[in-house]
Design an enzyme around this catalytic site. Structure first.
Site, PDB file in Angstrom:
ATOM      1  N   GLU A 105     -10.563   1.460   2.454  1.00 20.40           N
ATOM      2  CA  GLU A 105     -10.226   2.654   1.665  1.00 20.40           C
ATOM      3  C   GLU A 105     -11.442   3.139   0.874  1.00 20.40           C
ATOM      4  OE1 GLU A 105      -7.948   2.809  -2.434  1.00 20.40           O
ATOM      5  OE2 GLU A 105      -6.534   2.442  -0.792  1.00 20.40           O
ATOM      6  N   SER A 111       0.837  -1.198   0.000  1.00 16.31           N
ATOM      7  CA  SER A 111       0.000   0.000   0.000  1.00 16.31           C
ATOM      8  C   SER A 111       0.869   1.244   0.000  1.00 16.31           C
ATOM      9  CB  SER A 111      -0.905   0.014   1.243  1.00 16.31           C
ATOM     10  OG  SER A 111      -1.675   1.195   1.277  1.00 16.31           O
ATOM     11  N   HIS A 143      -7.884  -3.855   3.500  1.00 17.60           N
ATOM     12  CA  HIS A 143      -7.380  -2.469   3.491  1.00 17.60           C
ATOM     13  C   HIS A 143      -8.034  -1.674   2.379  1.00 17.60           C
ATOM     14  CE1 HIS A 143      -4.716   0.403   1.443  1.00 17.60           C
ATOM     15  NE2 HIS A 143      -4.241   0.739   2.625  1.00 17.60           N
ATOM     16  N   ASN A 144      -8.085  -2.268   1.192  1.00 15.81           N
ATOM     17  CA  ASN A 144      -8.660  -1.551   0.056  1.00 15.81           C
ATOM     18  C   ASN A 144     -10.170  -1.383   0.188  1.00 15.81           C
ATOM     19  OD1 ASN A 144      -6.001  -1.834  -0.828  1.00 15.81           O
ATOM     20  ND2 ASN A 144      -6.623  -2.000  -2.959  1.00 15.81           N
TER      21      ASN A 144
END
Length: 312
Positions: free
Chosen positions: A180, A123, A176-177
């Protein structure tokens, strides 16, 4: 394991920047890219490139380490070309965005040949690849720890974590994405409310204010300030059609299997899918943010972007 010289396949925005960063950290890199144009562009920047996977493998001493930074759609083809050239004890690191179950399948196939496959979620976008990223690694614990010096050179301070068995690195990056998506959507919606209010607000100044000790201070809000500086407070030339990558959908599908409600992430993906037909200022904010941290196109959404594609 000696990590002073590695092979690297995939010279897109992330790949080129990571190779340059590694070279500055004392790691010698031999790189290959499927497209000649990408190889030539990387070579002009000082990257040591070869014109075939065969030459890449031949230039490495055993036990070899080869990093892949290609589209999740392209991994199987690269492995088909690469694996027959490798030997028992070699290691392949998949640094791209792949669905963790596919990563586990590939790791099992390679293990039958005595080759270790690690998955590394990365990331930070192209700028992180160039100056220090956040790296989350899954796979064989012993091999992952032996390669920790390599991962720590790729990562910024305190930004490398061994997350667990095969697939864990890509799983953590996938979530995580997904997070996001939700964070970006909240920022985008908030700034659309600000824009449509009765007040003549300077959105660049508001975003800058928010990013000084407020509860929502973040890199994302900082990038939005930069976007307003670059494109103006109305973001006139920025498309409201927002591309959507595979990890958002993967996170939602996985959450459903686990019995977890992820309504915010689900709605944020739905917004992106509908954005091509329903223009909104929030879409412009999302496109501008994606451009700031990932260098993504702001002129419009190519069709079929539900799967992440990082050209190599």
């Amino acid at each position: 394991m000696n990590v002073k010289r590695i092979g690297y396949i995939g010279l897109g925005k992330m790949g080129v920047n990571m190779v340059l960063h590694l070279e500055e950290q004392g790691i010698k890199v031999v790189a290959f890219n499927r497209g000649k144009e990408g190889r030539d562009a990387a070579k002009k920047k000082g990257v040591h490139t070869v014109d075939s996977i065969e030459k890449l493998v031949a230039s490495l001493a055993a036990p070899r380490v080869v990093w892949l930074m290609v589209s999740h759609k392209g991994v199987d083809q690269v492995l088909k070309d690469l694996v027959p050239l490798l030997s028992k004890g070699d290691t392949v690191i998949d640094g791209g965005n792949c669905f963790y179950e596919e990563t586990q399948r590939r790791a099992k196939l390679l293990a039958r040949k005595g080759i270790v496959m690690l998955d590394a979620g990365v990331s930070g976008g192209p700028s992180g690849a160039r100056t220090g990223a956040c790296v989350m690694v899954g796979g064989d614990k012993k091999i992952a720890h032996s390669l920790a010096p390599l991962f720590k050179k790729i990562a910024t301070k305190d930004a490398f974590l061994y997350t667990g068995k095969s697939g864990a690195g890509h799983f953590v990056k996938m979530v995580h994405n997904g997070i996001e998506y939700g964070m970006m959507q909240a920022i985008a919606e908030g700034f659309e409310v600000l824009k449509k209010s009765l007040f003549d607000l300077d959105l660049e100044k508001v975003s800058k204010l928010y990013n000084h000790r407020s509860v929502i201070e973040s890199r994302l809000v900082g990038w939005l300030t930069d976007a307003f500086k670059t494109h103006g407070r109305d973001l006139k030339k920025v498309s409201s059609s927002v591309a959507h990558t595979g990890e958002g959908a993967w996170t939602i599908e996985t959450a459903k299997k686990l019995g977890v409600s992820v309504k915010v992430i689900e709605e944020s993906l739905k917004f992106r899918i509908q954005s091509e037909k329903k223009p909104a200022f929030a879409g412009k904010v999302l496109s501008a943010l994606r451009n700031q941290f990932g260098g993504h196109d702001i002129t419009g959404t190519p069709k079929g972007t539900s799967n992440f594609v990082n050209k190599t």
